[in-house]
Design a protein around this motif. Sequence first.
Motif, short mmCIF file in Angstrom:
data_model
loop_
_atom_site.label_atom_id
_atom_site.label_comp_id
_atom_site.label_asym_id
_atom_site.label_seq_id
_atom_site.Cartn_x
_atom_site.Cartn_y
_atom_site.Cartn_z
N ASN A 218 23.03 36.03 47.08
CA ASN A 218 22.62 37.32 47.66
C ASN A 218 23.55 37.79 48.78
OD1 ASN A 218 20.27 37.66 45.99
ND2 ASN A 218 19.24 36.11 47.25
N TYR A 219 24.84 37.54 48.62
CA TYR A 219 25.83 38.04 49.57
C TYR A 219 26.23 39.46 49.17
CZ TYR A 219 27.08 33.63 51.98
OH TYR A 219 27.09 32.51 52.75
N THR A 220 26.52 40.28 50.15
CA THR A 220 27.01 41.64 49.88
C THR A 220 28.50 41.75 50.15
OG1 THR A 220 26.44 42.30 52.14
CG2 THR A 220 24.78 42.68 50.41
N THR A 221 29.14 40.63 50.46
CA THR A 221 30.58 40.61 50.75
C THR A 221 31.37 41.18 49.58
OG1 THR A 221 30.15 38.54 51.93
CG2 THR A 221 32.46 39.13 51.55
N LYS A 222 32.30 42.07 49.86
CA LYS A 222 33.16 42.64 48.82
C LYS A 222 34.19 41.60 48.38
CE LYS A 222 36.46 46.37 47.90
NZ LYS A 222 37.21 47.52 48.48
N VAL A 223 34.35 41.45 47.07
CA VAL A 223 35.33 40.51 46.53
C VAL A 223 36.44 41.31 45.85
CG1 VAL A 223 35.71 38.48 45.11
CG2 VAL A 223 33.45 38.87 46.12
N THR A 224 37.65 41.17 46.34
CA THR A 224 38.79 41.93 45.82
C THR A 224 39.73 41.01 45.05
OG1 THR A 224 38.68 43.45 47.69
CG2 THR A 224 40.76 43.38 46.44
N PRO A 225 40.02 41.35 43.79
CA PRO A 225 40.91 40.50 42.99
C PRO A 225 42.38 40.69 43.39
CG PRO A 225 40.24 42.41 41.70
CD PRO A 225 39.49 42.48 42.99
N VAL A 226 43.12 39.59 43.47
CA VAL A 226 44.56 39.64 43.74
C VAL A 226 45.28 38.68 42.81
CG1 VAL A 226 44.31 40.28 46.17
CG2 VAL A 226 44.40 37.86 45.53
N THR A 227 46.57 38.83 42.68
CA THR A 227 47.37 37.90 41.87
C THR A 227 47.72 36.67 42.71
OG1 THR A 227 49.49 38.82 42.54
CG2 THR A 227 48.39 39.84 40.63
N THR A 228 48.16 35.63 42.04
CA THR A 228 48.59 34.42 42.74
C THR A 228 49.72 34.73 43.70
OG1 THR A 228 47.94 33.03 40.87
CG2 THR A 228 49.54 32.11 42.40
N VAL A 229 50.65 35.56 43.26
CA VAL A 229 51.79 35.94 44.11
C VAL A 229 51.31 36.71 45.34
CG1 VAL A 229 53.89 37.34 44.24
CG2 VAL A 229 53.44 35.94 42.21
N GLU A 230 50.39 37.64 45.14
CA GLU A 230 49.86 38.43 46.26
C GLU A 230 49.11 37.54 47.25
OE1 GLU A 230 49.05 42.76 44.11
OE2 GLU A 230 47.55 41.16 43.96
N TYR A 231 48.40 36.55 46.71
CA TYR A 231 47.60 35.69 47.58
C TYR A 231 48.48 34.79 48.43
CZ TYR A 231 43.88 32.55 49.06
OH TYR A 231 43.00 31.82 49.81
N GLY A 232 49.55 34.24 47.84
CA GLY A 232 50.46 33.37 48.58
C GLY A 232 49.78 32.08 49.02
N LEU A 233 50.15 31.59 50.18
CA LEU A 233 49.54 30.44 50.86
C LEU A 233 49.77 29.08 50.19
CD1 LEU A 233 46.07 31.87 52.02
CD2 LEU A 233 48.17 31.64 53.33
N SER A 234 49.57 28.96 48.89
CA SER A 234 49.61 27.67 48.22
C SER A 234 51.00 27.05 48.25
CB SER A 234 49.14 27.83 46.77
OG SER A 234 49.21 26.59 46.10
N LYS A 235 51.08 25.80 48.70
CA LYS A 235 52.35 25.08 48.73
C LYS A 235 52.67 24.51 47.36
CE LYS A 235 52.95 22.68 52.38
NZ LYS A 235 52.83 21.60 53.41
N ALA A 236 51.64 23.99 46.67
CA ALA A 236 51.83 23.42 45.33
C ALA A 236 51.70 24.53 44.28
CB ALA A 236 50.78 22.34 45.07
N VAL A 237 52.47 24.41 43.21
CA VAL A 237 52.34 25.34 42.09
C VAL A 237 50.99 25.11 41.43
CG1 VAL A 237 53.29 26.05 39.87
CG2 VAL A 237 54.82 25.34 41.71
N ARG A 238 50.22 26.19 41.23
CA ARG A 238 48.91 26.09 40.62
C ARG A 238 48.96 26.54 39.15
NH1 ARG A 238 47.77 24.32 45.32
NH2 ARG A 238 45.64 24.17 46.06
N PRO A 239 48.18 25.92 38.28
CA PRO A 239 48.17 26.34 36.87
C PRO A 239 47.46 27.68 36.70
CG PRO A 239 46.51 24.65 37.25
CD PRO A 239 47.29 24.77 38.52
#
Length: 328
Positions: free
Chosen positions: A264-285
């Motif tokens: 029951n959260y009203t938080t908006k969830v916005t989709p992004v690409t892996t590239v747009e998200y960034g942050l990850s040091k390891a390559v993700r599948p």
Amino acid sequence: MKVFVTGVNGQLGHDVMNELAKRNYEGVGSDLAPEYAGVKDGSSVTSAPYISLDITDGDAVDKVITEVNPDVIIHCAAWTAVDMAEDDDKVEAVKNVNVNGTQNIANVAKKLDVPMVYISTDYVFDGQGTKPWKPDFKGYKPMNVYGETKLGGEEAVANTLDKYFIVRIAWVFGVNGSNFIKTMLKVGSNHDEVKVVDDQIGTPTYTFDLARLLVDMIESDKYGYYHATNSELAPSRGDYDENGTKTGYISWYDFTKEIYRQANYTTKVTPVTTVEYGLSKAVRPFNSRLDKTKLTENGFKPLPTWPDAVSRYLEILKKQGFFDELNK
């Protein structure tokens, strides 16, 4: 049946010990900490026999497990901090735990002539395409240190033993420890909007449900490679059930949307690409889909659907006061 379980301070080991207790089997738990250090939820694992064990110490592994003399070993312990594993000063430590530690356990399983269950991951594949990975597909191509070392653990088990279950899972969540659901609930409780990756697909694995399957497996002799995540309700992404829940395989974005819907959260969830998200040091599948048809072909009951698993999990978090803590 006496079962030696590694990694009981983690999500899966915790639930495996409790499932063994439900069936009146004798579970002996182990982990690196001097005493049980998981969630103090009053469940069976909190009072079960516990042995502190460093799985990278071959002599200690041989001594401890030989003295326990189990009928089967379920190996849940692993280095699972995927990004940290990429640090140059951590690579050898990760290999020592995931490969050498697993080899140590496989060696004593061979010595005692007992079956072993090894928990692995979709990260042993290259994560490309959209088709589910088959459990017996041998075209391995791990993209990061974690995947490489988990594959090394698989090879240690398969090359040492005849009686083994190698069970690959993905997107794990359970009551004992941190996971994606808990993280997103915390973030969503104090943000109006969250951005979540939408181009990585798969289905999650609830450790409570997986533990039941693993104990079903050790009650059999149907050894081999298996895949086990919670079930899809429909054949492809974008389908909806009668309650308006998106079914089939999902992205992390879809997963978050369903978590928030049920919470029951009203938080908006916005989709992004892996590239747009960034942050990850390891390559993700990009593709973490795992084909689970081998389970039913061998008479095993598949895990329940993932929205159902999320629902049951959130109920437990409520009972444990997780949401009350967030609202303080």
